[in-house]
Design an enzyme around this catalytic site. Structure first.
Site, mmCIF file in Angstrom:
data_model
loop_
_atom_site.group_PDB
_atom_site.id
_atom_site.type_symbol
_atom_site.label_atom_id
_atom_site.label_comp_id
_atom_site.label_asym_id
_atom_site.label_seq_id
_atom_site.Cartn_x
_atom_site.Cartn_y
_atom_site.Cartn_z
ATOM 1 N N ASP A 461 14.570 5.189 41.998
ATOM 2 C CA ASP A 461 14.689 4.383 43.215
ATOM 3 C C ASP A 461 16.095 4.468 43.803
ATOM 4 O O ASP A 461 17.041 4.888 43.116
ATOM 5 C CB ASP A 461 14.350 2.920 42.864
ATOM 6 C CG ASP A 461 13.653 2.198 44.002
ATOM 7 O OD1 ASP A 461 13.854 2.583 45.169
ATOM 8 O OD2 ASP A 461 12.919 1.238 43.716
ATOM 9 N N ASP A 531 6.870 0.620 50.667
ATOM 10 C CA ASP A 531 6.632 -0.602 49.891
ATOM 11 C C ASP A 531 5.455 -1.379 50.465
ATOM 12 O O ASP A 531 4.961 -2.309 49.840
ATOM 13 C CB ASP A 531 7.882 -1.500 49.911
ATOM 14 C CG ASP A 531 8.896 -1.067 48.873
ATOM 15 O OD1 ASP A 531 8.553 -0.228 48.016
ATOM 16 O OD2 ASP A 531 10.038 -1.558 48.921
HETATM 17 C C1 GLA Z 1 12.076 -0.982 45.598
HETATM 18 C C2 GLA Z 1 10.863 -0.091 45.457
HETATM 19 C C3 GLA Z 1 9.709 -0.879 44.894
HETATM 20 C C4 GLA Z 1 10.096 -1.484 43.571
HETATM 21 C C5 GLA Z 1 11.353 -2.314 43.720
HETATM 22 C C6 GLA Z 1 11.880 -2.767 42.393
HETATM 23 O O1 GLA Z 1 11.889 -1.935 46.580
HETATM 24 O O2 GLA Z 1 10.537 0.486 46.674
HETATM 25 O O3 GLA Z 1 8.576 -0.061 44.749
HETATM 26 O O4 GLA Z 1 10.290 -0.463 42.621
HETATM 27 O O5 GLA Z 1 12.396 -1.593 44.360
HETATM 28 O O6 GLA Z 1 12.995 -3.565 42.525
#
Ligand code: GLA
Length: 730
Positions: A461, A531
């Site tokens: 990430d 997301d």
């Molecule tokens: C980001 C990612 C999510 C998740 C969160 C975890 O927002 O896009 O999918 O992994 O971090 O904190």
């Protein structure tokens, strides 16, 4: 030795006899004029020419334009390159010194070396023409042999003139939780600029790819289209400048804003590749070219089927514990999944990761949550017959972390100023221009993988941008190199990881879809589209992403309702049917699902396994766009042999008793006879054409009538309808 000799012989031919160079793939080509002492000009870019048309090309009144215009001498057009030479002279004039064409790793490589007419300053324009896919990559190598440094203030990867006349651009825009939205607009006078300045991620807002429809309003399955993708994970700028000439001038490269680059004496600056394609089968045709090239060359393991997974994030968020992880693993195994991914929240010792305010950088397991460590989870996964994956965000730290306490000098930060913080009020970016930070980031992966060699998947990430410009590592006179050096550092780390761990699957997540880009994907297997897992919005986002990226790279998960981001309630069938058009996964707490819901998902996973090769390796044909105002969207994948296809149909938000259009299929063999089978059926009775067969011709000219809704028990009805058909040729 033999290869060198052939190269030299061929080179001699090029220089003595060929003023024209053909840069060709199986179906497309570029024709350039390259004469010693002159500029490198483009005559043609399009479908492959026959010998007659090639011979007469120069007489056809085609374009004849410098492919790498440099600023300062006879430069009415914009410039691809701008240099301040060591003595302060701001002009550059490049002429050809030598040309070579060789075959390397199955691709034709053309290199045209140019020299400034006064200064020992060189630019080599390079082309890689693939011999199995229709893609030509171009980049430049800028070399300074002046005694002192020169300053590069613009350094595009490439330039392409596009004939004016009804040209439309299709490109992607968006924001967090609304990535990859399609925009289509005619090119008018003035400048269209598509750019990114995030520093770390580069596809949340705009995208570094564009398509140009040359025959008026964009059409999916007909008309000529040029496609372009800048393969660079950092800041970029794509611009189309249209003035008083016959050409739209298209430039693409690293965004030079706040990135002036001091090129030392003898140093070579290699610009990222700009990938160019052409199709006369419309936008979908150009997408098919991108997808084939991507699977063969530009995404990790593009030839391997992806596993069906459950990710823990929307199911438990930071509330990770052994019992919960084990239960999720058991549930996904029961539903037929093949992999479980433990997301954020598993780490931190002095500062446990209970929320997003702390702990990034401290990649040690939180023993309060997971007393038996990662290895216990990996073993449990094995017991359940599935693989295990893990979330990390190694380029970042929090000000509340042991890492920051030990290395405050490792973060990106303007000198003399306090750090600007992002997520959780304390997140900052590590300075990847610093080799020690590169070692740290590599070490994060290396430690996890060494301790747990059976880890199958990493979700990588990146949740923050560079928000204050400054490197504590780079010297004062190189601060403007930060954006570029960050991505060079990133590339070094990724190269090391892939050299040591070639097989692990790695997802590029960046606060959702911030890293859907061909500068990143060669090291990564897939990207997290967004997301936002709401199925309706995913129809729009995945549609946009499919312009440039193959479904095998698009992580697409079934999640709970009301959706956690948009709070929309769609049916489970609809969520399944949307997720099944990409790399299928789940992002939900199975504990909260009814047995009926689990059975529906279990069945869907079994069905997906049957169509997985068609979805993940097939050719895309987009049929009805969700952006065109119709009450439905529809697309399909067809195997290259046209022996099998999967057809998707999703109702969008509609008004009751709206008339739905009948969808004509595409991409089938008109003479083959296909048997229709509905997947994920929920209706009480099969559709009238279930198990019946039709010619490809009939399906492409007439299509099949699809009912407005599902015929299920009255109390189970809702306003979402979707269909997935599997077509198999007899
Ligand atoms: C980001 C990612 C999510 C998740 C969160 C975890 O927002 O896009 O999918 O992994 O971090 O904190």
């Amino acid at each position: 030795m033999k290869r060198i000799l052939t190269t030299i012989l061929f080179l001699a031919v090029v220089l003595s006899a060929m003023a024209q160079i053909r840069v060709a793939t199986p179906n497309i080509e570029m024709v350039l004029t390259a004469e010693e002492g002159k500029t490198l000009n483009l005559l043609y870019f399009g479908d492959k020419l026959n010998d007659n048309d090639f011979a007469n090309l120069e007489h056809a009144g085609v374009l004849d334009q410098n492919v790498y215009p440099a600023y300062g001498m006879n430069c009415p057009v914009d410039a691809a390159l701008a240099v301040t030479h060591a003595d302060g002279n701001m002009s550059t004039e490049l002429v050809i010194e030598s040309v070579s064409q060789v075959m390397e790793d199955g691709a034709q490589i053309t290199r045209v070396k140019m020299k400034d007419t006064v200064y020992p300053f060189y630019v080599t324009v390079c082309y890689r023409a693939y011999q199995d896919v229709d893609m030509i990559e171009t980049w430049t190598e800028i070399q300074n042999l002046e005694k002192k440094p020169v300053l590069l203030t613009r350094f595009d990867s490439g330039y392409l003139p596009i004939r004016v006349g009804g040209v439309w651009a299709s490109h992607l825009y968006g924001t967090w939780a609304n990535e990859s939205r399609l925009v289509q607009e005619p090119l008018n006078r003035g400048t269209l600029t598509i750019k990114n300045k995030d520093g770390v991620r580069n596809s949340h807002i705009d995208h570094a790819e564009v398509m140009f429809s040359l025959d008026g309003k964009p059409q999916e399955n007909q008309g000529r289209v040029i496609g372009a993708a800048l393969c660079y994970g950092g800041n970029y700028e794509l611009r189309v400048d249209t003035r008083d000439t016959d050409y739209h001038e298209f430039y693409a490269g690293i965004n030079p804003d706040n990135s002036a680059y001091t090129l030392a004496s003898k140093e070579v600056f290699k610009t990222p590749e700009l990938a160019l394609t052409f199709s006369n089968e419309g936008l979908s045709g150009a997408s098919r070219n991108f997808h084939r090239w991507a699977r063969n060359y530009k995404i990790a393991h593009g030839d391997k089927e992806r596993k069906i997974l459950l990710n823990s994030w929307e199911g438990v968020y930071f509330k990770i514990n052994e019992e919960g992880m084990d239960q999720m693993m058991q549930d996904i195994a029961y539903m037929g999944g093949e992999l479980f991914v433990m997301d954020d929240g598993w780490f931190g010792d002095k500062y446990p990761r209970l929320n997003d305010k702390s702990s990034l950088g401290d990649w040690v397991v939180d023993r309060n949550k997971l007393p038996n460590g990662i290895s216990w989870l990996v073993n449990r996964a094995e017991d359940h017959g599935i693989k295990f994956g893990i979330w990390i965000e190694p380029e970042m730290t929090n000000l509340v972390s042991e890492l920051y306490e030990a290395h405050p000098d490792w973060i990106v930060k303007a000198p003399e100023r306090d750090p600007v913080v992002g997520r959780g009020g304390s997140q900052v970016v590590l300075d990847l221009s610093n080799p020690e930070v590169q070692d740290h980031v590599f070490g994060v992966v290396d430690r996890i993988m060494t301790e747990n060699p059976d880890i199958d998947y990493i979700k990588w990430d990146a949740n923050m941008s560079i928000m204050n410009h400054g490197s504590q590592y780079l010297p004062k006179d190189k601060q403007s190199h930060l954006y570029i050096e960050y991505h060079r550092g990133f590339a070094k780390v990724c190269d090391r990881i892939r050299a040591k761990y070639p097989d692990v699957t790695i997802q590029a997540c960046a606060a959702g879809g911030g890293r859907a880009n061909y500068g990143i994907l060669p090291w990564f297997d897939e990207f997290w589209v967004s997301d936002n897992t709401d199925a309706l919005q995913r129809v729009h986002m995945q549609w946009g992403a499919s312009y440039f990226f193959p479904s095998i790279a698009m992580a697409s998960h079934i999640s709970a309702t009301p959706n956690h981001t948009v709070f929309r309630t769609t049916s489970l069938k609809y969520r399944i049917d949307v997720a099944m058009s990409g790399r299928l996964g789940m992002e939900i707490q199975p504990k909260n699902m009814t047995q009926e819901e689990k059975d529906l998902c279990r069945n869907a996973i079994a069905e997906y396994k049957k169509i997985r090769p068609v979805v993940q390796f097939g050719d895309i044909y987009r049929l009805v766009s969700p952006y065109d105002g119709h009450p439905i969207a529809s697309m399909m994948y067809v195997t290259p042999e046209k022996s099998e296809a999967v057809f998707y149909w999703w109702k969008l938000e509609t008004l009751y008793n709206d008339q739905l259009p009948r969808v004509k299929m595409d991409g089938l063999d008109p003479d083959k006879v296909y048997t229709v089978h509905e997947l994920n059926r929920i209706d009480d009775k099969p559709l009238p054409y279930e198990g019946k067969s039709f010619t490809g011709k009939f399906l492409m000219e007439n299509g099949l009538e699809i009912p407005y809704r599902h015929y299920v028990n009255y109390y189970k009805r809702n306003d979402w309808a979707s269909r997935v058909f599997h077509l198999v040729a007899q």
